[in-house]
Design a protein around this motif. Structure first.
Motif, mmCIF file in Angstrom:
data_model
loop_
_atom_site.group_PDB
_atom_site.id
_atom_site.type_symbol
_atom_site.label_atom_id
_atom_site.label_comp_id
_atom_site.label_asym_id
_atom_site.label_seq_id
_atom_site.Cartn_x
_atom_site.Cartn_y
_atom_site.Cartn_z
ATOM 1 N N THR A 62 4.498 0.003 1.379
ATOM 2 C CA THR A 62 4.737 -0.958 2.465
ATOM 3 C C THR A 62 5.295 -2.273 1.936
ATOM 4 O OG1 THR A 62 2.413 -1.672 2.368
ATOM 5 C CG2 THR A 62 2.986 0.019 3.994
ATOM 6 N N GLY A 63 5.023 -2.595 0.690
ATOM 7 C CA GLY A 63 5.575 -3.812 0.099
ATOM 8 C C GLY A 63 7.082 -3.767 -0.052
ATOM 9 N N ALA A 64 7.673 -2.574 0.028
ATOM 10 C CA ALA A 64 9.123 -2.411 -0.113
ATOM 11 C C ALA A 64 9.831 -2.371 1.234
ATOM 12 C CB ALA A 64 9.422 -1.143 -0.899
ATOM 13 N N LEU A 65 9.135 -2.680 2.309
ATOM 14 C CA LEU A 65 9.736 -2.597 3.646
ATOM 15 C C LEU A 65 10.463 -3.871 4.056
ATOM 16 C CD1 LEU A 65 6.875 -0.734 5.540
ATOM 17 C CD2 LEU A 65 9.049 0.206 4.717
ATOM 18 N N GLN A 66 10.552 -4.842 3.157
ATOM 19 C CA GLN A 66 11.256 -6.074 3.487
ATOM 20 C C GLN A 66 12.733 -5.790 3.706
ATOM 21 O OE1 GLN A 66 10.350 -8.891 0.406
ATOM 22 N NE2 GLN A 66 8.156 -8.744 0.751
ATOM 23 N N GLY A 67 13.375 -6.655 4.452
ATOM 24 C CA GLY A 67 14.795 -6.489 4.746
ATOM 25 C C GLY A 67 15.053 -6.353 6.230
ATOM 26 N N GLY A 68 14.041 -6.037 6.988
ATOM 27 C CA GLY A 68 14.137 -5.941 8.438
ATOM 28 C C GLY A 68 12.741 -6.023 9.027
ATOM 29 N N LEU A 106 -4.779 0.442 4.028
ATOM 30 C CA LEU A 106 -3.989 -0.527 4.773
ATOM 31 C C LEU A 106 -4.848 -1.242 5.812
ATOM 32 C CD1 LEU A 106 -1.205 -1.777 5.120
ATOM 33 C CD2 LEU A 106 -0.616 0.105 6.644
ATOM 34 N N GLY A 107 -5.698 -0.502 6.492
ATOM 35 C CA GLY A 107 -6.592 -1.103 7.473
ATOM 36 C C GLY A 107 -7.497 -2.153 6.857
ATOM 37 N N PHE A 108 -8.050 -1.843 5.692
ATOM 38 C CA PHE A 108 -8.902 -2.821 5.017
ATOM 39 C C PHE A 108 -8.088 -4.012 4.528
ATOM 40 C CE2 PHE A 108 -11.803 0.892 4.446
ATOM 41 C CZ PHE A 108 -12.860 0.375 5.180
ATOM 42 N N ALA A 109 -6.874 -3.763 4.034
ATOM 43 C CA ALA A 109 -6.040 -4.841 3.500
ATOM 44 C C ALA A 109 -5.635 -5.853 4.571
ATOM 45 C CB ALA A 109 -4.799 -4.262 2.824
ATOM 46 N N ILE A 110 -5.391 -5.376 5.794
ATOM 47 C CA ILE A 110 -5.008 -6.321 6.853
ATOM 48 C C ILE A 110 -6.198 -6.706 7.721
ATOM 49 C CG2 ILE A 110 -2.618 -5.546 6.927
ATOM 50 C CD1 ILE A 110 -3.279 -4.115 9.554
ATOM 51 N N GLU A 111 -7.383 -6.273 7.304
ATOM 52 C CA GLU A 111 -8.608 -6.572 8.039
ATOM 53 C C GLU A 111 -8.521 -6.063 9.471
ATOM 54 O OE1 GLU A 111 -9.168 -10.785 7.553
ATOM 55 O OE2 GLU A 111 -9.302 -10.598 5.385
ATOM 56 N N GLY A 112 -8.020 -4.843 9.595
ATOM 57 C CA GLY A 112 -7.868 -4.215 10.904
ATOM 58 C C GLY A 112 -8.999 -3.253 11.182
ATOM 59 N N ILE A 165 0.854 -1.187 0.000
ATOM 60 C CA ILE A 165 0.000 0.000 0.000
ATOM 61 C C ILE A 165 0.892 1.240 0.000
ATOM 62 C CG2 ILE A 165 -1.742 1.295 1.307
ATOM 63 C CD1 ILE A 165 -2.854 -1.381 0.344
ATOM 64 N N LEU A 166 0.535 2.233 -0.794
ATOM 65 C CA LEU A 166 1.270 3.499 -0.788
ATOM 66 C C LEU A 166 0.789 4.359 0.367
ATOM 67 C CD1 LEU A 166 1.483 4.604 -4.527
ATOM 68 C CD2 LEU A 166 3.349 3.861 -3.044
ATOM 69 N N LEU A 167 1.734 4.793 1.190
ATOM 70 C CA LEU A 167 1.458 5.702 2.302
ATOM 71 C C LEU A 167 2.165 7.018 2.028
ATOM 72 C CD1 LEU A 167 2.172 3.236 5.247
ATOM 73 C CD2 LEU A 167 -0.054 3.759 4.206
ATOM 74 N N ASP A 168 1.614 8.094 2.570
ATOM 75 C CA ASP A 168 2.217 9.416 2.429
ATOM 76 C C ASP A 168 2.651 9.919 3.792
ATOM 77 O OD1 ASP A 168 1.590 9.830 -0.387
ATOM 78 O OD2 ASP A 168 -0.498 9.996 0.268
ATOM 79 N N ASP A 169 3.639 10.812 3.802
ATOM 80 C CA ASP A 169 3.918 11.560 5.016
ATOM 81 C C ASP A 169 3.338 12.963 4.804
ATOM 82 O OD1 ASP A 169 5.748 13.076 3.547
ATOM 83 O OD2 ASP A 169 7.490 12.420 4.670
ATOM 84 N N PRO A 170 3.282 13.797 5.832
ATOM 85 C CA PRO A 170 2.683 15.118 5.666
ATOM 86 C C PRO A 170 3.346 15.984 4.594
ATOM 87 C CG PRO A 170 2.780 14.572 7.971
ATOM 88 C CD PRO A 170 3.564 13.503 7.246
ATOM 89 N N ALA A 171 4.604 15.720 4.277
ATOM 90 C CA ALA A 171 5.298 16.493 3.248
ATOM 91 C C ALA A 171 5.005 15.983 1.839
ATOM 92 C CB ALA A 171 6.807 16.468 3.505
ATOM 93 N N GLY A 172 4.252 14.879 1.737
ATOM 94 C CA GLY A 172 3.897 14.336 0.436
ATOM 95 C C GLY A 172 4.813 13.241 -0.071
ATOM 96 N N PRO A 221 5.294 10.449 11.148
ATOM 97 C CA PRO A 221 3.873 10.347 10.811
ATOM 98 C C PRO A 221 3.668 9.824 9.384
ATOM 99 C CG PRO A 221 4.579 12.632 10.677
ATOM 100 C CD PRO A 221 5.763 11.829 11.152
ATOM 101 N N TRP A 222 2.932 8.745 9.254
ATOM 102 C CA TRP A 222 2.534 8.220 7.950
ATOM 103 C C TRP A 222 1.019 8.285 7.868
ATOM 104 C CZ3 TRP A 222 5.902 7.890 4.232
ATOM 105 C CH2 TRP A 222 7.258 7.756 4.569
#
Length: 191
Positions: A67-73, A142-148, A55-62, A134-135
């Protein structure tokens, strides 16, 4: 699937989740400082092994992050909102975790506020978080995707992007149980 059933399902989904609208006068932050009352959620492994949604997330600066690219840790992903009192109580504890596990665990707090950056920037400005960024996910993708459907929802992902466990509802992230669960997970992850 019939059109009528599809429309009924589409209309019922938002109702099945928690009330995502704030009370007219949300509880003031000052009333929540130091509060850890009712932090009784438990660790749930029933979704273990599921991949982190991309899922694409933004920070306040745009700026954006996928999130799919967060692998590695390992990543501790927290869904929260400024109007959610239990979420607000957890934020200082998550900030402390982010500092304590810097380099070994990425702690991401993702706002589900529909008002977006304005509300989140005000919240971060009013607090002294040293380790959290802040994201924003104002569409709640994201909430819908993880059923949260309940806030807060926090999911721990391993370095391969697979879910280890989740906590739905408020949780004491400063407690020994949280540290033990995180240490077990990131220890197995090789961090």
């Amino acid at each position: 699937m019939s059109l009528r059933f599809s429309l009924t399902l589409l209309l019922a989904l938002p109702l099945a989740a928690c009330d995502r609208e704030p009370a007219p006068d949300a509880q003031e932050q000052g009333e929540l400082e130091g509060a850890k009352v009712g932090l009784a959620a438990t660790i749930d492994t029933s979704h273990a092994g599921e991949l982190m949604p991309a899922i694409l997330l933004d920070d306040p600066a745009g700026r954006q992050i996928n999130t799919g690219a967060l692998q590695g840790g390992p990543v501790l992903l927290n869904l929260w909102a400024t109007w959610c009192a239990p979420c607000v109580v957890e934020m200082p504890m998550l900030d402390e975790l982010a500092g304590e596990y810097a380099g070994a665990l990425r702690v991401m707090t993702v706002s589900q506020d529909m008002q977006g950056a304005e509300k989140v920037e005000q919240f971060f400005a009013a607090n002294t978080f040293e380790n959290l960024q802040p994201w924003l996910d104002p569409e709640n993708a994201l909430g819908f995707a993880i059923e949260g459907g309940v806030l807060p929802t926090t999911v721990l992902y391993d370095s391969a992007g697979r879910e280890v466990w989740r906590v739905i509802g408020e949780y004491d992230w400063s407690g020994a149980e949280a540290r033990e669960a995180i240490n077990d997970a990131i220890g197995e992850d090789g961090a």
